[in-house]
Design a protein around this motif. Structure first.
Motif, PDB file in Angstrom:
ATOM      1  N   HIS A  12     -38.903 -26.265   5.405  1.00  0.00           N
ATOM      2  CA  HIS A  12     -40.136 -26.705   6.049  1.00  0.00           C
ATOM      3  C   HIS A  12     -40.310 -26.125   7.442  1.00  0.00           C
ATOM      4  CE1 HIS A  12     -41.275 -29.474   2.900  1.00  0.00           C
ATOM      5  NE2 HIS A  12     -40.028 -29.912   2.860  1.00  0.00           N
ATOM      6  N   ALA A  13     -39.734 -24.958   7.678  1.00  0.00           N
ATOM      7  CA  ALA A  13     -39.905 -24.197   8.923  1.00  0.00           C
ATOM      8  C   ALA A  13     -39.615 -25.051  10.152  1.00  0.00           C
ATOM      9  CB  ALA A  13     -41.306 -23.605   8.979  1.00  0.00           C
ATOM     10  N   GLY A  14     -38.570 -25.842  10.095  1.00  0.00           N
ATOM     11  CA  GLY A  14     -38.161 -26.620  11.255  1.00  0.00           C
ATOM     12  C   GLY A  14     -39.000 -27.848  11.528  1.00  0.00           C
ATOM     13  N   VAL A  15     -39.841 -28.260  10.608  1.00  0.00           N
ATOM     14  CA  VAL A  15     -40.672 -29.437  10.809  1.00  0.00           C
ATOM     15  C   VAL A  15     -39.785 -30.673  10.706  1.00  0.00           C
ATOM     16  CG1 VAL A  15     -42.595 -30.776   9.899  1.00  0.00           C
ATOM     17  CG2 VAL A  15     -42.697 -28.292   9.904  1.00  0.00           C
ATOM     18  N   MET A  16     -39.811 -31.486  11.741  1.00  0.00           N
ATOM     19  CA  MET A  16     -39.028 -32.720  11.740  1.00  0.00           C
ATOM     20  C   MET A  16     -39.769 -33.788  10.944  1.00  0.00           C
ATOM     21  SD  MET A  16     -36.210 -32.340  13.331  1.00  0.00           S
ATOM     22  CE  MET A  16     -35.737 -34.019  13.597  1.00  0.00           C
ATOM     23  N   PRO A  17     -39.018 -34.658  10.268  1.00  0.00           N
ATOM     24  CA  PRO A  17     -39.676 -35.747   9.547  1.00  0.00           C
ATOM     25  C   PRO A  17     -40.351 -36.711  10.519  1.00  0.00           C
ATOM     26  CG  PRO A  17     -37.276 -35.925   9.383  1.00  0.00           C
ATOM     27  CD  PRO A  17     -37.582 -34.653  10.089  1.00  0.00           C
ATOM     28  N   THR A  18     -41.433 -37.312  10.065  1.00  0.00           N
ATOM     29  CA  THR A  18     -42.153 -38.275  10.900  1.00  0.00           C
ATOM     30  C   THR A  18     -41.358 -39.569  11.005  1.00  0.00           C
ATOM     31  OG1 THR A  18     -43.364 -39.213   9.036  1.00  0.00           O
ATOM     32  CG2 THR A  18     -44.361 -37.295  10.141  1.00  0.00           C
ATOM     33  N   ALA A  19     -41.800 -40.448  11.864  1.00  0.00           N
ATOM     34  CA  ALA A  19     -41.123 -41.743  12.036  1.00  0.00           C
ATOM     35  C   ALA A  19     -41.170 -42.563  10.751  1.00  0.00           C
ATOM     36  CB  ALA A  19     -41.756 -42.516  13.186  1.00  0.00           C
TER      37      ALA A  19
END
Length: 137
Positions: A12-19
Protein backbone atom coordinates in the motif's frame (compact mmCIF):
# COMPACT_ATOMS: atom_id res chain seq x y z
CA UNK A 1 7.61 -6.43 14.09
CA UNK A 2 7.05 -5.64 10.44
CA UNK A 3 6.94 -2.01 9.32
CA UNK A 4 5.45 -2.89 5.94
CA UNK A 5 2.78 -5.42 5.00
CA UNK A 6 4.07 -8.96 4.55
CA UNK A 7 4.89 -9.96 0.96
CA UNK A 8 1.68 -11.99 0.58
CA UNK A 9 -0.41 -8.84 1.03
CA UNK A 10 -0.79 -6.07 -1.55
CA UNK A 11 1.68 -3.26 -0.94
CA UNK A 12 0.00 0.00 0.00
CA UNK A 13 2.94 2.33 -0.74
CA UNK A 14 3.59 3.11 2.90
CA UNK A 15 0.00 4.06 3.73
CA UNK A 16 -0.54 3.72 7.46
CA UNK A 17 -3.78 2.16 8.68
CA UNK A 18 -6.39 4.57 9.99
CA UNK A 19 -7.36 4.73 13.65
CA UNK A 20 -10.52 2.73 12.93
CA UNK A 21 -8.50 0.03 11.18
CA UNK A 22 -6.09 -0.15 14.11
CA UNK A 23 -9.00 -0.49 16.53
CA UNK A 24 -10.64 -3.22 14.46
CA UNK A 25 -7.32 -5.08 14.15
CA UNK A 26 -6.97 -4.89 17.91
CA UNK A 27 -10.59 -6.02 18.29
CA UNK A 28 -9.81 -9.18 16.30
CA UNK A 29 -7.32 -10.21 18.97
CA UNK A 30 -9.44 -9.03 21.91
CA UNK A 31 -12.47 -11.01 20.77
CA UNK A 32 -10.25 -14.07 20.47
CA UNK A 33 -9.08 -13.56 24.04
CA UNK A 34 -12.63 -13.04 25.27
CA UNK A 35 -13.88 -16.12 23.45
CA UNK A 36 -10.99 -18.19 24.80
CA UNK A 37 -11.55 -17.08 28.38
CA UNK A 38 -15.34 -17.40 28.31
CA UNK A 39 -15.46 -20.56 26.22
CA UNK A 40 -12.84 -22.54 28.10
CA UNK A 41 -10.36 -22.32 25.23
CA UNK A 42 -12.80 -23.63 22.65
CA UNK A 43 -14.57 -20.50 21.35
CA UNK A 44 -11.64 -18.19 20.64
CA UNK A 45 -12.09 -18.49 16.89
CA UNK A 46 -15.62 -17.02 16.78
CA UNK A 47 -14.75 -13.29 17.08
CA UNK A 48 -11.91 -13.31 14.53
CA UNK A 49 -14.06 -15.38 12.16
CA UNK A 50 -16.85 -12.80 12.28
CA UNK A 51 -14.41 -9.95 11.67
CA UNK A 52 -12.68 -11.87 8.90
CA UNK A 53 -15.90 -12.56 7.02
CA UNK A 54 -17.37 -9.08 7.45
CA UNK A 55 -14.24 -6.97 6.84
CA UNK A 56 -12.48 -9.06 4.19
CA UNK A 57 -13.30 -6.72 1.31
CA UNK A 58 -12.92 -3.45 3.24
CA UNK A 59 -9.44 -3.35 4.75
CA UNK A 60 -6.28 -5.36 4.20
CA UNK A 61 -5.04 -4.48 7.71
CA UNK A 62 -8.16 -5.74 9.48
CA UNK A 63 -8.26 -8.84 7.29
CA UNK A 64 -4.61 -9.57 8.07
CA UNK A 65 -5.05 -9.36 11.84
CA UNK A 66 -8.34 -11.26 11.85
CA UNK A 67 -6.71 -13.98 9.74
CA UNK A 68 -3.66 -14.15 12.03
CA UNK A 69 -5.84 -14.41 15.11
CA UNK A 70 -8.05 -17.02 13.47
CA UNK A 71 -5.05 -19.13 12.40
CA UNK A 72 -3.65 -18.87 15.91
CA UNK A 73 -6.91 -19.89 17.56
CA UNK A 74 -7.44 -22.85 15.23
CA UNK A 75 -3.85 -24.05 15.80
CA UNK A 76 -4.18 -23.96 19.56
CA UNK A 77 -7.70 -25.43 19.46
CA UNK A 78 -6.27 -28.47 17.67
CA UNK A 79 -3.54 -28.72 20.32
CA UNK A 80 -6.11 -28.38 23.14
CA UNK A 81 -8.23 -31.15 21.65
CA UNK A 82 -5.18 -33.39 21.20
CA UNK A 83 -4.14 -32.87 24.83
CA UNK A 84 -7.72 -33.45 25.99
CA UNK A 85 -7.86 -36.76 24.15
CA UNK A 86 -4.42 -37.72 25.48
CA UNK A 87 -5.54 -36.92 29.03
CA UNK A 88 -8.65 -39.04 28.59
CA UNK A 89 -6.84 -42.03 27.06
CA UNK A 90 -3.88 -41.65 29.40
CA UNK A 91 -6.14 -41.72 32.42
CA UNK A 92 -6.81 -45.40 31.72
CA UNK A 93 -3.07 -46.04 32.07
CA UNK A 94 -2.55 -43.63 35.02
CA UNK A 95 -0.44 -41.25 32.92
CA UNK A 96 -3.12 -38.77 31.83
CA UNK A 97 -1.95 -36.20 34.36
CA UNK A 98 1.29 -35.80 32.37
CA UNK A 99 -0.59 -33.93 29.63
CA UNK A 100 -1.85 -31.19 31.96
CA UNK A 101 1.57 -29.52 31.95
CA UNK A 102 1.80 -29.00 28.15
CA UNK A 103 -1.85 -27.94 28.13
CA UNK A 104 -1.16 -25.24 30.72
CA UNK A 105 1.98 -24.05 28.94
CA UNK A 106 0.09 -23.84 25.63
CA UNK A 107 -2.75 -21.87 27.24
CA UNK A 108 -0.28 -19.41 28.76
CA UNK A 109 1.65 -18.98 25.49
CA UNK A 110 -1.58 -18.51 23.57
CA UNK A 111 -2.62 -15.77 25.97
CA UNK A 112 0.76 -14.03 25.76
CA UNK A 113 0.96 -14.22 21.95
CA UNK A 114 -2.58 -12.89 21.54
CA UNK A 115 -1.92 -9.95 23.90
CA UNK A 116 1.32 -9.10 22.08
CA UNK A 117 -0.46 -9.18 18.72
CA UNK A 118 -3.25 -7.00 20.13
CA UNK A 119 -0.77 -4.34 21.26
CA UNK A 120 1.05 -4.45 17.92
CA UNK A 121 -2.22 -4.13 16.00
CA UNK A 122 -3.14 -1.08 18.08
CA UNK A 123 0.17 0.50 16.97
CA UNK A 124 -0.61 -0.21 13.31
CA UNK A 125 2.06 -2.88 12.89
CA UNK A 126 1.81 -5.88 10.59
CA UNK A 127 2.91 -8.81 12.73
CA UNK A 128 2.69 -12.57 12.62
CA UNK A 129 1.82 -14.69 15.64
CA UNK A 130 4.53 -17.29 16.25
CA UNK A 131 3.82 -21.04 16.27
CA UNK A 132 0.62 -20.73 14.27
CA UNK A 133 -0.18 -22.95 11.32
CA UNK A 134 -1.34 -20.84 8.37
CA UNK A 135 -4.71 -22.43 7.55
CA UNK A 136 -5.95 -19.23 5.92
CA UNK A 137 -3.59 -17.31 3.67
Amino acid sequence: MLAQPPPDLPQHAGVMPTADEKNMGMLAHLTALLGTLMGGGLLGFVGPLVLYTTQREKSAFITFHARESLNHQITFLIFYLFCGCAIFVGSFFCIGFLFFFPLGIAALLSLIFEIMACVQASRGEWTRIPWSIRFLS
